[in-house]
Design an enzyme around this catalytic site. Structure first.
Site, PDB file in Angstrom:
ATOM      1  N   ASP A 175     -37.081 -33.301   3.019  1.00 27.64           N
ATOM      2  CA  ASP A 175     -36.566 -34.872   3.182  1.00 27.64           C
ATOM      3  C   ASP A 175     -37.874 -35.368   2.576  1.00 27.64           C
ATOM      4  O   ASP A 175     -37.980 -35.283   1.400  1.00 27.64           O
ATOM      5  CB  ASP A 175     -36.536 -35.125   4.713  1.00 27.64           C
ATOM      6  CG  ASP A 175     -36.221 -36.470   4.888  1.00 27.64           C
ATOM      7  OD1 ASP A 175     -35.084 -36.913   4.773  1.00 27.64           O
ATOM      8  OD2 ASP A 175     -36.876 -37.429   5.471  1.00 27.64           O
ATOM      9  N   HIS A 233     -28.300 -31.709   6.480  1.00 26.00           N
ATOM     10  CA  HIS A 233     -29.455 -32.224   5.970  1.00 26.00           C
ATOM     11  C   HIS A 233     -30.782 -31.555   6.476  1.00 26.00           C
ATOM     12  O   HIS A 233     -31.832 -31.254   5.791  1.00 26.00           O
ATOM     13  CB  HIS A 233     -29.685 -33.752   6.214  1.00 26.00           C
ATOM     14  CG  HIS A 233     -30.975 -34.451   5.905  1.00 26.00           C
ATOM     15  ND1 HIS A 233     -31.137 -34.667   4.419  1.00 26.00           N
ATOM     16  CD2 HIS A 233     -31.863 -34.962   6.397  1.00 26.00           C
ATOM     17  CE1 HIS A 233     -32.499 -35.048   4.476  1.00 26.00           C
ATOM     18  NE2 HIS A 233     -32.762 -35.331   5.730  1.00 26.00           N
TER      19      HIS A 233
END
Length: 322
Positions: free
Chosen positions: A105, A300
């Site tokens: 991320d 994610h």
């Protein structure tokens, strides 16, 4: 003492107090693990143990503004230059001349820029979720507005205090909805805030937690964010234009260190991009790209959703770079 036990301590990095989680032999090759938002060292719990078992010294800091590390008050103290400086400061503190740097991320851009700005300190770089993107010709907020409209979540985050208050109002709800809605198994949500709405508006309340996430995991995240809140992490987003200005000297520069990339097929970061096209794009920006893996049914939260595959990939890559 168990070589895979996770230990904790605080270090001083140029006046910033940072919390480190570590595992593995002190003389092992260092693997630096950089988390994203809203996360902390705990996001690497599976990797810390696996890397230690493979003989590496795994180091996972809480990056500035997150969890137990210091959170400077000024927005401009969260630029990419500060973040790369912190990464190098951690390596200095643990006595590592060079390391494999892994980022997920927001930690991905920090890892990529550490390899870009300080290749002398990086044996190799691994990006999870966020691919390397060379500096472009358009100011990032302008590019986001053109592509996604004014409600794009990164633009929503630009207003100081707005998302901060929403996310901090009920941290458990924030983590439960965010981690669940962007997990694998379902198409990713469109990250656009409705007019007058909030960030959590496009993240539905889950019927149940995904298999990789437990109530005990949520307990940890809530506790880690109890004192710091979310403002420090949100300030990273408030520097995206400033980062673009500060990195003008590296315009379209490539990362030349050995590189590896992994992401989930349901990750909203790469939503709609075919795996072959993604790999071709990365080969054009990472001359020593060692592999691209798109994990099926993964969302994610790459290293938490699919720890075994991610651990194996990092161990193999870290063992193969000099």
């Amino acid at each position: 003492m168990d070589a895979t036990a996770i230990t904790h301590r605080f270090i001083d990095v140029h006046g910033l107090r940072m919390h480190l989680a570590e595992a593995g032999p002190e003389d092992g090759p260092v693997v630096l693990l950089l988390h994203g938002f809203p996360e902390c060292w705990y996001s690497w719990r599976h990797q810390l143990v696996a890397l230690a078992a493979a003989g590496f010294r795994a180091v996972a800091p809480d990056q500035r503004g997150h969890a137990r590390s210091d959170a400077p008050a000024a927005i401009e103290d969260y630029t990419i230059l500060h973040l790369v400086g912190d990464a190098i400061g951690v390596l200095d503190a643990v006595g590592a001349e060079r390391a494999v740097v892994v980022g997920h991320d927001w930690g991905g851009p920090v890892a990529w820029h550490t390899a870009l700005l300080r290749p002398d300190r990086v044996r190799g770089v691994v990006g999870l979720s966020v691919p390397f993107r060379p500096r472009g010709s358009v100011r990032p907020t302008d590019a986001f507005a053109r592509r996604f409209g004014p409600g794009y979540y990164m633009l929503h985050f630009q207003t100081p205090g707005l998302a901060d208050a929403e996310l901090a109002a009920d941290p458990r709800t924030t983590f439960r909805r965010l981690l669940s809605a962007t997990s694998g198994g379902t198409p990713p949500p469109l990250p656009v805030v409705e007019p007058g709405g909030g960030f959590l508006g496009f993240l539905p309340e889950p019927d149940r937690l995904p298999a990789w996430l437990t109530e005990q995991d949520l307990d940890v995240y809530v506790e880690e964010y109890r004192d710091r809140g979310f403002t420090g992490g949100l300030n990273w987003y408030r520097n995206i234009d400033r980062n673009w200005e500060l990195t003008a000297a590296w315009h379209e520069t490539l990362v030349t260190r050995p590189a590896l990339y992994l992401a989930g097929e349901h990750d909203l970061v790469i939503a709609g991009v075919p795996a072959d096209a993604l790999a071709d794009s990365l080969r054009g920006t990472l001359p020593d790209l060692r592999g691209v893996t798109v994990l099926p049914d993964c969302g994610h939260w790459t290293q938490q959703e699919r720890p075994e595959e991610v651990n194996a990939a990092i161990v193999e890559f870290a063992g193969g770079v000099s």
